[in-house]
Design a protein around this motif. Structure first.
Motif, PDB file in Angstrom:
ATOM      1  N   THR A 110      27.554  -6.006  15.227  1.00 41.25           N
ATOM      2  CA  THR A 110      28.440  -7.093  14.811  1.00 41.25           C
ATOM      3  C   THR A 110      29.631  -6.514  14.041  1.00 41.25           C
ATOM      4  O   THR A 110      29.471  -5.677  13.155  1.00 41.25           O
ATOM      5  CB  THR A 110      27.682  -8.093  13.923  1.00 41.25           C
ATOM      6  OG1 THR A 110      26.586  -8.632  14.654  1.00 41.25           O
ATOM      7  CG2 THR A 110      28.593  -9.213  13.470  1.00 41.25           C
ATOM      8  N   GLY A 111      30.818  -6.966  14.399  1.00 42.53           N
ATOM      9  CA  GLY A 111      32.029  -6.506  13.722  1.00 42.53           C
ATOM     10  C   GLY A 111      32.659  -5.274  14.335  1.00 42.53           C
ATOM     11  O   GLY A 111      33.677  -4.793  13.824  1.00 42.53           O
ATOM     12  N   ALA A 112      32.088  -4.734  15.419  1.00 45.01           N
ATOM     13  CA  ALA A 112      32.652  -3.555  16.084  1.00 45.01           C
ATOM     14  C   ALA A 112      33.476  -3.992  17.299  1.00 45.01           C
ATOM     15  O   ALA A 112      33.120  -4.947  18.006  1.00 45.01           O
ATOM     16  CB  ALA A 112      31.548  -2.601  16.515  1.00 45.01           C
ATOM     17  N   ILE A 113      34.575  -3.285  17.538  1.00 42.68           N
ATOM     18  CA  ILE A 113      35.460  -3.592  18.668  1.00 42.68           C
ATOM     19  C   ILE A 113      35.080  -2.696  19.840  1.00 42.68           C
ATOM     20  O   ILE A 113      35.032  -1.466  19.708  1.00 42.68           O
ATOM     21  CB  ILE A 113      36.939  -3.376  18.284  1.00 42.68           C
ATOM     22  CG1 ILE A 113      37.328  -4.296  17.123  1.00 42.68           C
ATOM     23  CG2 ILE A 113      37.842  -3.632  19.483  1.00 42.68           C
ATOM     24  CD1 ILE A 113      38.729  -4.043  16.585  1.00 42.68           C
ATOM     25  N   TYR A 114      34.821  -3.293  20.983  1.00 41.61           N
ATOM     26  CA  TYR A 114      34.462  -2.549  22.186  1.00 41.61           C
ATOM     27  C   TYR A 114      35.510  -2.819  23.263  1.00 41.61           C
ATOM     28  O   TYR A 114      35.812  -3.977  23.589  1.00 41.61           O
ATOM     29  CB  TYR A 114      33.086  -2.979  22.695  1.00 41.61           C
ATOM     30  CG  TYR A 114      31.962  -2.719  21.714  1.00 41.61           C
ATOM     31  CD1 TYR A 114      31.492  -1.428  21.500  1.00 41.61           C
ATOM     32  CD2 TYR A 114      31.383  -3.765  20.997  1.00 41.61           C
ATOM     33  CE1 TYR A 114      30.456  -1.182  20.593  1.00 41.61           C
ATOM     34  CE2 TYR A 114      30.358  -3.538  20.097  1.00 41.61           C
ATOM     35  CZ  TYR A 114      29.905  -2.232  19.903  1.00 41.61           C
ATOM     36  OH  TYR A 114      28.896  -1.997  18.997  1.00 41.61           O
ATOM     37  N   ASP A 115      36.058  -1.727  23.800  1.00 39.98           N
ATOM     38  CA  ASP A 115      37.060  -1.835  24.860  1.00 39.98           C
ATOM     39  C   ASP A 115      36.370  -1.912  26.219  1.00 39.98           C
ATOM     40  O   ASP A 115      35.464  -1.125  26.518  1.00 39.98           O
ATOM     41  CB  ASP A 115      38.011  -0.635  24.842  1.00 39.98           C
ATOM     42  CG  ASP A 115      38.869  -0.603  23.583  1.00 39.98           C
ATOM     43  OD1 ASP A 115      39.162  -1.693  23.051  1.00 39.98           O
ATOM     44  OD2 ASP A 115      39.235   0.504  23.133  1.00 39.98           O
ATOM     45  N   GLY A 116      36.788  -2.858  27.032  1.00 35.85           N
ATOM     46  CA  GLY A 116      36.216  -3.022  28.357  1.00 35.85           C
ATOM     47  C   GLY A 116      36.951  -2.197  29.401  1.00 35.85           C
ATOM     48  O   GLY A 116      38.025  -1.640  29.150  1.00 35.85           O
ATOM     49  N   ILE A 117      36.358  -2.115  30.579  1.00 33.65           N
ATOM     50  CA  ILE A 117      36.937  -1.388  31.713  1.00 33.65           C
ATOM     51  C   ILE A 117      37.139  -2.385  32.843  1.00 33.65           C
ATOM     52  O   ILE A 117      36.199  -3.052  33.275  1.00 33.65           O
ATOM     53  CB  ILE A 117      36.018  -0.240  32.171  1.00 33.65           C
ATOM     54  CG1 ILE A 117      35.806   0.757  31.028  1.00 33.65           C
ATOM     55  CG2 ILE A 117      36.620   0.466  33.394  1.00 33.65           C
ATOM     56  CD1 ILE A 117      34.814   1.861  31.356  1.00 33.65           C
ATOM     57  N   VAL A 118      38.381  -2.477  33.336  1.00 33.28           N
ATOM     58  CA  VAL A 118      38.698  -3.417  34.415  1.00 33.28           C
ATOM     59  C   VAL A 118      38.694  -2.677  35.744  1.00 33.28           C
ATOM     60  O   VAL A 118      38.767  -1.443  35.792  1.00 33.28           O
ATOM     61  CB  VAL A 118      40.066  -4.092  34.180  1.00 33.28           C
ATOM     62  CG1 VAL A 118      40.058  -4.875  32.878  1.00 33.28           C
ATOM     63  CG2 VAL A 118      41.197  -3.073  34.185  1.00 33.28           C
ATOM     64  N   SER A 119      38.603  -3.415  36.827  1.00 36.00           N
ATOM     65  CA  SER A 119      38.619  -2.823  38.168  1.00 36.00           C
ATOM     66  C   SER A 119      40.029  -2.351  38.523  1.00 36.00           C
ATOM     67  O   SER A 119      41.018  -2.768  37.904  1.00 36.00           O
ATOM     68  CB  SER A 119      38.123  -3.854  39.190  1.00 36.00           C
ATOM     69  OG  SER A 119      38.902  -5.023  39.117  1.00 36.00           O
ATOM     70  N   PRO A 120      40.160  -1.477  39.527  1.00 38.03           N
ATOM     71  CA  PRO A 120      41.470  -0.883  39.844  1.00 38.03           C
ATOM     72  C   PRO A 120      42.560  -1.898  40.171  1.00 38.03           C
ATOM     73  O   PRO A 120      43.738  -1.636  39.914  1.00 38.03           O
ATOM     74  CB  PRO A 120      41.161  -0.005  41.063  1.00 38.03           C
ATOM     75  CG  PRO A 120      39.717   0.343  40.926  1.00 38.03           C
ATOM     76  CD  PRO A 120      39.074  -0.868  40.329  1.00 38.03           C
ATOM     77  N   GLU A 121      42.189  -3.053  40.755  1.00 42.40           N
ATOM     78  CA  GLU A 121      43.245  -4.013  41.097  1.00 42.40           C
ATOM     79  C   GLU A 121      43.884  -4.632  39.873  1.00 42.40           C
ATOM     80  O   GLU A 121      44.909  -5.302  39.982  1.00 42.40           O
ATOM     81  CB  GLU A 121      42.695  -5.115  42.011  1.00 42.40           C
ATOM     82  CG  GLU A 121      41.583  -5.945  41.415  1.00 42.40           C
ATOM     83  CD  GLU A 121      40.209  -5.438  41.843  1.00 42.40           C
ATOM     84  OE1 GLU A 121      39.293  -6.274  41.942  1.00 42.40           O
ATOM     85  OE2 GLU A 121      40.075  -4.236  42.081  1.00 42.40           O
ATOM     86  N   PHE A 122      43.296  -4.416  38.691  1.00 41.65           N
ATOM     87  CA  PHE A 122      43.876  -4.922  37.448  1.00 41.65           C
ATOM     88  C   PHE A 122      44.405  -3.783  36.575  1.00 41.65           C
ATOM     89  O   PHE A 122      44.511  -3.949  35.360  1.00 41.65           O
ATOM     90  CB  PHE A 122      42.842  -5.731  36.665  1.00 41.65           C
ATOM     91  CG  PHE A 122      42.450  -7.005  37.329  1.00 41.65           C
ATOM     92  CD1 PHE A 122      43.329  -8.063  37.411  1.00 41.65           C
ATOM     93  CD2 PHE A 122      41.195  -7.151  37.890  1.00 41.65           C
ATOM     94  CE1 PHE A 122      42.970  -9.247  38.023  1.00 41.65           C
ATOM     95  CE2 PHE A 122      40.825  -8.329  38.497  1.00 41.65           C
ATOM     96  CZ  PHE A 122      41.710  -9.378  38.578  1.00 41.65           C
ATOM     97  N   THR A 123      44.725  -2.676  37.183  1.00 39.30           N
ATOM     98  CA  THR A 123      45.245  -1.550  36.413  1.00 39.30           C
ATOM     99  C   THR A 123      46.488  -1.973  35.633  1.00 39.30           C
ATOM    100  O   THR A 123      47.410  -2.578  36.183  1.00 39.30           O
ATOM    101  CB  THR A 123      45.600  -0.387  37.350  1.00 39.30           C
ATOM    102  OG1 THR A 123      44.420   0.034  38.026  1.00 39.30           O
ATOM    103  CG2 THR A 123      46.176   0.784  36.571  1.00 39.30           C
ATOM    104  N   GLY A 124      46.511  -1.656  34.348  1.00 44.06           N
ATOM    105  CA  GLY A 124      47.595  -2.075  33.465  1.00 44.06           C
ATOM    106  C   GLY A 124      47.166  -3.147  32.498  1.00 44.06           C
ATOM    107  O   GLY A 124      47.860  -3.400  31.511  1.00 44.06           O
ATOM    108  N   ILE A 125      46.029  -3.797  32.757  1.00 49.93           N
ATOM    109  CA  ILE A 125      45.486  -4.812  31.865  1.00 49.93           C
ATOM    110  C   ILE A 125      44.358  -4.189  31.038  1.00 49.93           C
ATOM    111  O   ILE A 125      43.529  -3.446  31.569  1.00 49.93           O
ATOM    112  CB  ILE A 125      44.940  -6.014  32.659  1.00 49.93           C
ATOM    113  CG1 ILE A 125      46.077  -6.703  33.419  1.00 49.93           C
ATOM    114  CG2 ILE A 125      44.249  -7.010  31.733  1.00 49.93           C
ATOM    115  CD1 ILE A 125      45.618  -7.881  34.276  1.00 49.93           C
ATOM    116  N   THR A 126      44.346  -4.476  29.751  1.00 53.90           N
ATOM    117  CA  THR A 126      43.276  -3.990  28.876  1.00 53.90           C
ATOM    118  C   THR A 126      42.574  -5.173  28.236  1.00 53.90           C
ATOM    119  O   THR A 126      43.189  -6.200  27.944  1.00 53.90           O
ATOM    120  CB  THR A 126      43.830  -3.059  27.787  1.00 53.90           C
ATOM    121  OG1 THR A 126      44.790  -3.777  27.001  1.00 53.90           O
ATOM    122  CG2 THR A 126      44.492  -1.831  28.392  1.00 53.90           C
TER     123      THR A 126
END
Length: 322
Positions: free
Chosen positions: A57-73
């Motif tokens: 709780t309280g930790a920030i986790y960065d997700g991974i998007v598929s290649p068709e959404f490259t540029g979105i975080t």
């Protein structure tokens, strides 16, 4: 095939079927539908980040998007609702969330999903007449009871005391004096504008998507053509486009003037010639008025007097009297 694998297969098929259609949407009502579909897809990518880490709780986790959404975080932050309301959370990417925020309906734990659309900003959130100086960033709140759930509905998040601040770190270049505006896209297709704080900060009392924009520059009207000089003088080569245009106009004017001058000169010469011819005929008639009228013959298109056929009889040399 187990149920989890089947659900993933169905979701992948839906994604493949919908994404090309969504990208082709025009900036109308259909675009808001495509952006809402994107929210559900990014919610799934953000929730998947918890499975790759030990959930804290309280930790920030960065997700991974598929290649068709490259540029979105995307990122995910899990918090207790009571702590969020008492203390808020500062420094969640561009967002500073103050204390006093409440969500509805109330749940014990929430997940705050962060989005940064990068170069996809104007695709999913087109704004005719404006240019984006920042990427569109989003903050959406979900129930944290089921971290494997997909297409969850958002909770309603409101700031009851101080507003949520969105601090953009870098903006696109723009000329001095151009007015910047904060733009807010709500979850129902609405768009609102507000002033920018401290050059790059926006504020809001609810969740949604945010950016900083400026109006597109309107092309200035073409300058009025300069007055034609009274006595134009040819100077140099005049290789410019404007010089060539004026040279052509003066050349055409000179040709027309020359034609008019030729017509005037030849017309005047014919008039003078006719006047002189009439005067000559009148004089000959005056000199011959004692002996009767002179014979008249046609010469060309004019009638002129001629001498009579009788003439003095010649005298031979041997007829002279010595």
């Amino acid at each position: 095939m187990n149920s989890v694998a089947f659900q993933r297969l169905v979701f992948a098929m839906l994604l493949l079927l919908n994404i090309p259609f969504l990208k082709a949407q025009s900036p109308t009502k259909g675009t808001s539908v495509s952006s809402r579909f994107l929210d559900s897809v990014l919610q799934d990518y953000a929730f998947r980040s918890f499975s790759r880490h030990r959930q804290r709780t309280g930790a920030i986790y960065d997700g991974i998007v598929s290649p068709e959404f490259t540029g979105i975080t995307v990122s995910a932050l899990r918090l207790r609702s009571g702590r969020l309301r008492r203390k808020g959370f500062y420094g969640y990417k561009e967002f500073d969330i103050p204390g006093g925020v409440i969500q509805s309906p109330y749940v014990e734990r929430v997940v705050l999903v962060y989005q940064n659309l990068g170069n996809w900003s104007s695709v999913y959130y087109p704004l005719p007449g404006y240019l984006f100086l920042s990427p569109v960033v989003g903050l959406l709140v979900y129930n944290a009871s089921h971290l494997t759930a997909k297409r969850l509905p958002e909770l309603d998040l409101r700031a009851s005391e101080n507003p949520i601040l969105i601090k953009f770190e870098s903006l696109g270049l723009l000329a001095d004096g151009v007015l910047r505006k904060c733009v807010f896209f709500d979850l129902f297709g609405g768009v609102e504008f507000d002033r920018v704080l401290n050059g790059s900060v926006c504020s809001s009392v609810k969740q949604g998507h945010f950016g900083i924009v400026v109006k597109e520059s309107v092309p200035s009207p073409a300058p009025a053509p300069s007055k034609t000089p009274e006595n134009p003088i040819a100077v140099g080569g005049g290789g410019g486009a404007g010089g060539g245009r004026w040279n052509n106009e003066w050349w055409i004017g000179g040709v027309v003037a020359g034609v008019v001058l030729v017509v005037v000169v030849f017309g005047g010469s014919w008039a003078v010639r006719g006047f002189r011819q009439r005067r000559r005929i009148e004089k000959m008639e005056y000199e011959a008025e004692g002996g009767g009228p002179l014979a008249v013959a046609a010469v060309g298109s004019a009638l002129v007097p001629v001498a009579m056929g009788t003439r003095t009889r010649p005298v031979l040399e041997n007829e002279y009297v010595s």
